[in-house]
Design a protein around this motif. Structure first.
Motif, PDB file in Angstrom:
ATOM      1  N   GLY A  85       0.787  -1.186  -0.026  1.00 14.88           N
ATOM      2  CA  GLY A  85      -0.027   0.140  -0.129  1.00 14.88           C
ATOM      3  C   GLY A  85       0.778   1.294   0.086  1.00 14.88           C
ATOM      4  N   TRP A  86       2.084   1.130  -0.713  1.00 15.15           N
ATOM      5  CA  TRP A  86       2.681   2.309  -0.705  1.00 15.15           C
ATOM      6  C   TRP A  86       3.370   2.845   0.805  1.00 15.15           C
ATOM      7  CZ3 TRP A  86      -2.013   2.692  -2.606  1.00 15.15           C
ATOM      8  CH2 TRP A  86      -2.214   2.360  -4.107  1.00 15.15           C
ATOM      9  N   CYS A  87       2.977   2.104   1.923  1.00 17.53           N
ATOM     10  CA  CYS A  87       3.021   2.420   3.211  1.00 17.53           C
ATOM     11  C   CYS A  87       3.925   1.553   4.216  1.00 17.53           C
ATOM     12  CB  CYS A  87       1.864   2.886   3.803  1.00 17.53           C
ATOM     13  SG  CYS A  87       0.717   4.153   3.241  1.00 17.53           S
ATOM     14  N   ILE A  88       3.890   0.203   3.723  1.00 23.95           N
ATOM     15  CA  ILE A  88       4.539  -0.605   4.420  1.00 23.95           C
ATOM     16  C   ILE A  88       5.146  -1.761   3.605  1.00 23.95           C
ATOM     17  CG2 ILE A  88       2.870  -0.651   6.403  1.00 23.95           C
ATOM     18  CD1 ILE A  88       1.525  -3.051   5.288  1.00 23.95           C
ATOM     19  N   GLY A  89       5.914  -2.530   4.011  1.00 24.46           N
ATOM     20  CA  GLY A  89       6.825  -3.606   3.174  1.00 24.46           C
ATOM     21  C   GLY A  89       8.196  -2.880   3.109  1.00 24.46           C
ATOM     22  N   ASP A  90       9.294  -3.774   2.797  1.00 23.52           N
ATOM     23  CA  ASP A  90      10.499  -3.260   2.596  1.00 23.52           C
ATOM     24  C   ASP A  90      11.291  -4.614   1.927  1.00 23.52           C
ATOM     25  OD1 ASP A  90      10.925  -5.276   4.392  1.00 23.52           O
ATOM     26  OD2 ASP A  90      11.395  -3.789   6.089  1.00 23.52           O
ATOM     27  N   ILE A  91      12.572  -4.347   1.675  1.00 20.91           N
ATOM     28  CA  ILE A  91      13.347  -5.200   0.871  1.00 20.91           C
ATOM     29  C   ILE A  91      13.363  -6.522   1.628  1.00 20.91           C
ATOM     30  CG2 ILE A  91      15.827  -5.641   0.407  1.00 20.91           C
ATOM     31  CD1 ILE A  91      16.301  -3.218  -0.674  1.00 20.91           C
ATOM     32  N   GLU A  92      13.586  -6.609   3.262  1.00 20.97           N
ATOM     33  CA  GLU A  92      13.887  -7.578   4.044  1.00 20.97           C
ATOM     34  C   GLU A  92      12.571  -8.495   3.866  1.00 20.97           C
ATOM     35  OE1 GLU A  92      16.366  -8.723   5.270  1.00 20.97           O
ATOM     36  OE2 GLU A  92      17.564  -7.105   5.021  1.00 20.97           O
ATOM     37  N   SER A  93      11.362  -7.841   3.928  1.00 19.28           N
ATOM     38  CA  SER A  93      10.141  -8.715   3.950  1.00 19.28           C
ATOM     39  C   SER A  93      10.142  -9.537   2.638  1.00 19.28           C
ATOM     40  CB  SER A  93       8.806  -7.881   4.091  1.00 19.28           C
ATOM     41  OG  SER A  93       9.009  -7.138   5.339  1.00 19.28           O
ATOM     42  N   TYR A  94      10.680  -8.931   1.486  1.00 19.21           N
ATOM     43  CA  TYR A  94      10.593  -9.590   0.135  1.00 19.21           C
ATOM     44  C   TYR A  94      11.807 -10.472  -0.193  1.00 19.21           C
ATOM     45  CZ  TYR A  94       5.717  -7.591  -0.961  1.00 19.21           C
ATOM     46  OH  TYR A  94       4.570  -7.601  -0.894  1.00 19.21           O
TER      47      TYR A  94
END
Length: 316
Positions: free
Chosen positions: A90-99
């Motif tokens: 949602g353009w607000c959460i998530g990052d390289i590590e999560s993916y």
């Protein structure tokens, strides 16, 4: 078709324990909650040939971080096709590590290098910051192809949810400015194609299917200042033309409030002369594709995307 039993089981667990939904949290809490879910339900990390953190300089002197994965079967001297990948959230959460695990899967599954982009997040950096970072990442990767060991004529872009939205917006922007070389392909997983939509899926799957209508509003309100929802960089469906875009592979989830928007977008692309291969996963909910430790369909989705990328980018 009803929810897949495993999807129903996950939702029953989430709602039974009263886990807060994104719209009940502040940004830091939502980011930690997403990370916990991703880490808990992702598969084991597959080995790849190499993983390298890559700093991409912005014009203002700051740095956009990215991470480069080379597939396990690649030799160090191989010049590979590249997938530039933008994560969801949602353009607000998530990052390289999560993916991290998901990008490893994509690299091995397609036989391509994957550049995972840690674009700026809202609300600290609202629209169009994420779009600008995604656009920069593609330009920089092509310009520095020798440094990355990739073929600048065989570059694709992809992402899930918000990341799919950014990928579509960048593809339209590159078409508008006649950027060369063109992107060869788009790999899209339940992309957000339109911010404001009244298609039936928004109501049918807007409550009790993980990504509910209140959470959509939570994301949209943080990403977009007032009056920008119709900007095609935020809502690619609002572009004057969808012609002359790269061939697309699009994975969707049946029980997802965004799926009707995805289908409408794909239909319009075809009507304007473009190519889209769609694969809908029956009974799945938004976000399933990165949860391959729980959903077998997630690993099937990786196979679909990997096969399409290998074909479209000429992987032998």
């Amino acid at each position: 078709m009803p929810l897949d039993p495993k999807a129903q089981g996950l939702l029953d667990m989430v709602y039974r324990v009263g886990a807060p939904r994104f719209h009940d949290l502040n940004e830091d809490q939502a980011r930690r909650s997403f990370e916990k879910l991703a880490f808990a339900l992702r598969p084991d990390a597959p080995a790849v040939a190499s993983v390298t953190d890559v700093p991409v300089p912005r014009a203002d002197g700051s740095v956009l971080m990215a991470r480069l994965y080379r597939p396990l079967r690649a030799a160090s001297a191989d010049i590979l096709p590249l997938l530039v990948y933008c994560h969801g959230g949602g353009w607000c959460i998530g990052d390289i590590e999560s993916y991290d695990v998901f990008c490893r899967q994509l690299a091995n599954g397609a036989g391509v290098a994957v550049l995972s982009v840690d674009y700026r997040l809202a609300p600290e950096h609202p629209f169009p910051a994420g779009f600008l970072d995604a656009d920069l990442a593609v330009d920089w990767a092509i310009e520095h192809a020798d440094l990355l060991g990739i073929d600048p004529a065989r570059v694709a872009m992809g992402g899930d949810s918000a990341g799919g939205n950014l990928s579509l917006a960048v593809a339209i922007a590159r078409r508008e400015r006649h950027a060369s070389p063109p992107l060869r392909q788009l790999a899209l997983i339940y992309p957000c194609t339109q911010i404001e939509s009244d298609r039936p899926g928004r109501a049918t799957y807007g409550d009790g299917y993980f990504l509910d209508r209140e959470s959509l509003r939570w994301f949209f309100s943080r990403y977009l200042p007032a009056g920008t929802a119709s900007d095609w960089r935020a809502s690619p469906m609002c572009a004057e033309s969808l012609a002359d875009l790269p061939p697309m592979v699009m994975v969707t989830a049946e029980c997802d409030p965004l799926t009707d928007d995805c289908k409408a977008f794909a239909a319009r692309v075809r009507a304007e002369g473009g190519a889209v291969v769609e694969r809908e996963f029956a009974g799945m909910v938004h976000g399933f594709a990165i949860l391959g430790g729980y959903f077998p369909q997630a690993n099937q989705a990786v196979d679909v995307i990997g096969a399409a990328l290998a074909e479209g980018l000429g992987v032998r």
